[in-house]
Design an enzyme around this catalytic site. Structure first.
Site, PDB file in Angstrom:
ATOM      1  N   MET A   1     -11.457  -6.465   5.558  1.00 20.51           N
ATOM      2  CA  MET A   1     -10.579  -5.543   6.286  1.00 20.51           C
ATOM      3  C   MET A   1     -10.200  -6.139   7.627  1.00 20.51           C
ATOM      4  O   MET A   1     -11.058  -6.618   8.375  1.00 20.51           O
ATOM      5  CB  MET A   1     -11.287  -4.191   6.503  1.00 20.51           C
ATOM      6  CG  MET A   1     -11.466  -3.352   5.239  1.00 20.51           C
ATOM      7  SD  MET A   1      -9.917  -2.976   4.384  1.00 20.51           S
ATOM      8  CE  MET A   1      -9.039  -2.015   5.629  1.00 20.51           C
TER       9      MET A   1
ATOM     10  N   ASP B   1      -4.906   3.501  -1.822  1.00 13.86           N
ATOM     11  CA  ASP B   1      -5.991   3.793  -0.886  1.00 13.86           C
ATOM     12  C   ASP B   1      -6.584   5.170  -1.160  1.00 13.86           C
ATOM     13  O   ASP B   1      -5.928   6.186  -0.961  1.00 13.86           O
ATOM     14  CB  ASP B   1      -5.456   3.730   0.552  1.00 13.86           C
ATOM     15  CG  ASP B   1      -5.158   2.310   1.004  1.00 13.86           C
ATOM     16  OD1 ASP B   1      -6.080   1.474   0.932  1.00 13.86           O
ATOM     17  OD2 ASP B   1      -4.014   2.030   1.394  1.00 13.86           O
TER      18      ASP B   1
ATOM     19  N   SER C   1       0.844  -1.190   0.000  1.00  8.77           N
ATOM     20  CA  SER C   1       0.000   0.000   0.000  1.00  8.77           C
ATOM     21  C   SER C   1       0.882   1.244   0.000  1.00  8.77           C
ATOM     22  O   SER C   1       1.725   1.415   0.885  1.00  8.77           O
ATOM     23  CB  SER C   1      -0.898   0.017   1.242  1.00  8.77           C
ATOM     24  OG  SER C   1      -1.407   1.319   1.432  1.00  8.77           O
TER      25      SER C   1
ATOM     26  N   MET D   1     -12.237   3.914  -0.299  1.00  5.84           N
ATOM     27  CA  MET D   1     -12.908   4.131   0.984  1.00  5.84           C
ATOM     28  C   MET D   1     -13.646   5.445   0.869  1.00  5.84           C
ATOM     29  O   MET D   1     -13.273   6.459   1.475  1.00  5.84           O
ATOM     30  CB  MET D   1     -11.859   4.146   2.115  1.00  5.84           C
ATOM     31  CG  MET D   1     -11.332   2.758   2.435  1.00  5.84           C
ATOM     32  SD  MET D   1      -9.741   2.790   3.267  1.00  5.84           S
ATOM     33  CE  MET D   1      -8.665   2.962   1.844  1.00  5.84           C
TER      34      MET D   1
ATOM     35  N   HIS E   1      -1.310  -1.289  -4.146  1.00 11.72           N
ATOM     36  CA  HIS E   1      -2.590  -0.996  -3.506  1.00 11.72           C
ATOM     37  C   HIS E   1      -2.686   0.513  -3.285  1.00 11.72           C
ATOM     38  O   HIS E   1      -1.834   1.115  -2.629  1.00 11.72           O
ATOM     39  CB  HIS E   1      -2.639  -1.752  -2.175  1.00 11.72           C
ATOM     40  CG  HIS E   1      -3.924  -1.657  -1.435  1.00 11.72           C
ATOM     41  ND1 HIS E   1      -5.011  -2.463  -1.712  1.00 11.72           N
ATOM     42  CD2 HIS E   1      -4.307  -0.883  -0.396  1.00 11.72           C
ATOM     43  CE1 HIS E   1      -6.001  -2.184  -0.883  1.00 11.72           C
ATOM     44  NE2 HIS E   1      -5.602  -1.216  -0.069  1.00 11.72           N
TER      45      HIS E   1
ATOM     46  N   ASP F   1      -6.426  -6.701   4.435  1.00 11.92           N
ATOM     47  CA  ASP F   1      -5.786  -5.385   4.417  1.00 11.92           C
ATOM     48  C   ASP F   1      -5.824  -4.801   5.818  1.00 11.92           C
ATOM     49  O   ASP F   1      -6.910  -4.618   6.376  1.00 11.92           O
ATOM     50  CB  ASP F   1      -6.551  -4.494   3.415  1.00 11.92           C
ATOM     51  CG  ASP F   1      -5.999  -3.082   3.330  1.00 11.92           C
ATOM     52  OD1 ASP F   1      -4.918  -2.814   3.873  1.00 11.92           O
ATOM     53  OD2 ASP F   1      -6.675  -2.244   2.682  1.00 11.92           O
TER      54      ASP F   1
ATOM     55  N   HIS G   1      -8.378   0.723  -3.724  1.00 13.07           N
ATOM     56  CA  HIS G   1      -9.271   0.461  -2.586  1.00 13.07           C
ATOM     57  C   HIS G   1      -9.992   1.767  -2.275  1.00 13.07           C
ATOM     58  O   HIS G   1      -9.397   2.700  -1.750  1.00 13.07           O
ATOM     59  CB  HIS G   1      -8.421  -0.021  -1.395  1.00 13.07           C
ATOM     60  CG  HIS G   1      -9.200  -0.236  -0.138  1.00 13.07           C
ATOM     61  ND1 HIS G   1      -8.598  -0.372   1.092  1.00 13.07           N
ATOM     62  CD2 HIS G   1     -10.538  -0.371   0.089  1.00 13.07           C
ATOM     63  CE1 HIS G   1      -9.535  -0.560   2.011  1.00 13.07           C
ATOM     64  NE2 HIS G   1     -10.715  -0.553   1.431  1.00 13.07           N
TER      65      HIS G   1
ATOM     66  N   MET H   1      -9.361   7.806  -0.055  1.00 10.71           N
ATOM     67  CA  MET H   1     -10.217   8.133   1.102  1.00 10.71           C
ATOM     68  C   MET H   1     -10.813   9.523   0.920  1.00 10.71           C
ATOM     69  O   MET H   1     -10.143  10.424   0.409  1.00 10.71           O
ATOM     70  CB  MET H   1      -9.398   8.111   2.392  1.00 10.71           C
ATOM     71  CG  MET H   1      -8.639   6.816   2.624  1.00 10.71           C
ATOM     72  SD  MET H   1      -7.848   6.833   4.240  1.00 10.71           S
ATOM     73  CE  MET H   1      -6.816   5.372   4.124  1.00 10.71           C
TER      74      MET H   1
END
Ligand code: DX5
Ligand code: ZN
Length: 218
Positions: A136, A34, A9, A67, A32, A174, A65, A36
């Protein structure tokens, strides 16, 4: 022996030198990313324009990913950008089946994530619609948290359901993945591992990837 996948990540990477940071993990299976939005999780990272630039220079495929709230509205754009695998949160989607189909129709692998407290059972009929199920192992939002062992039974149940269904769905975990916790997660049935601090906190991230891969393969 089945080799697992290690997806570092970049949340734990140096955001000012992303291109160089990506080159340090060119032996990984995917990177990965992330995303957000400070609504679905109490943290804010990067959006589509930055992901597009990462996509342009990354030596390995992207595993996004998301979020973010209102995944139905925003996730397809990441597939359109050419991201190989797009994972949305079940808790943030009104119509997860429709969304998974939309991601596949746009050429991406369809991934769906569950927070630690979200049961997997209501979603088992959806497995044929997915390429990846992400369980998760910390509350999403921040890197560097401790692995939640209470998620292990859910990983086991998800593995049994995937094997029983006969469909090919990757089981990703993760959060808090280290050389120690990866063994427990792999034993429970996970086969794709995201690791942020364990990779980018190491002196040699590529070597950390290899060590995690050895520990997580079974
Ligand atoms: C957390 C993110 C993770 C995070 C993992 O919300 O989804 O991908 O970067 O970081 P570590 O491996 O440090 O727990
Ligand atoms: Zn993540």
């Amino acid at each position: 022996m089945a080799q697992c996948c290690i997806n570092p990540s970049i949340l734990s990477a140096d955001f000012v030198n992303l291109e160089a940071e990506l080159r340090r993990i060119s032996n990984a299976d995917a990177v990965h990313v992330d995303v957000m939005d400070n609504h679905f999780v109490p943290n804010l990272t990067i959006g589509l324009p930055v992901v597009q630039r990462i996509q342009a220079v990354s030596p390995v495929p992207l595993d996004a990913h998301l979020m973010i709230a209102d995944a139905d509205r925003w996730a397809p754009g990441f597939a359109d950008a050419g991201v190989a695998s797009v994972t949305f949160h079940a808790e943030a989607s009104i119509a997860p089946i429709k969304l998974a189909r939309e991601l596949r129709a746009r050429g991406a692998k369809a991934g769906m994530a569950l927070r630690p407290g979200t049961p997997v059972e209501p979603y088992l009929d959806m497995l044929p619609e997915l390429d990846l199920l992400l369980i998760m192992t910390v509350e999403p939002g921040f890197g560097g948290q401790s692995f939640l062992d209470l998620t292990l039974p859910k990983i086991r149940r998800a593995r049994a359901a995937i094997d029983g269904s006969g469909v090919k769905v990757a089981l990703q975990v993760d959060g808090g993945i280290t050389e120690e916790t990866i063994v427990r997660a792999a034993e429970a049935g996970a086969n794709v591992f995201v690791a942020g601090s364990a990779v980018y906190g190491a002196a040699d991230p590529a070597q950390a990837v290899e060590r995690l891969r050895a520990a997580g393969s079974r």
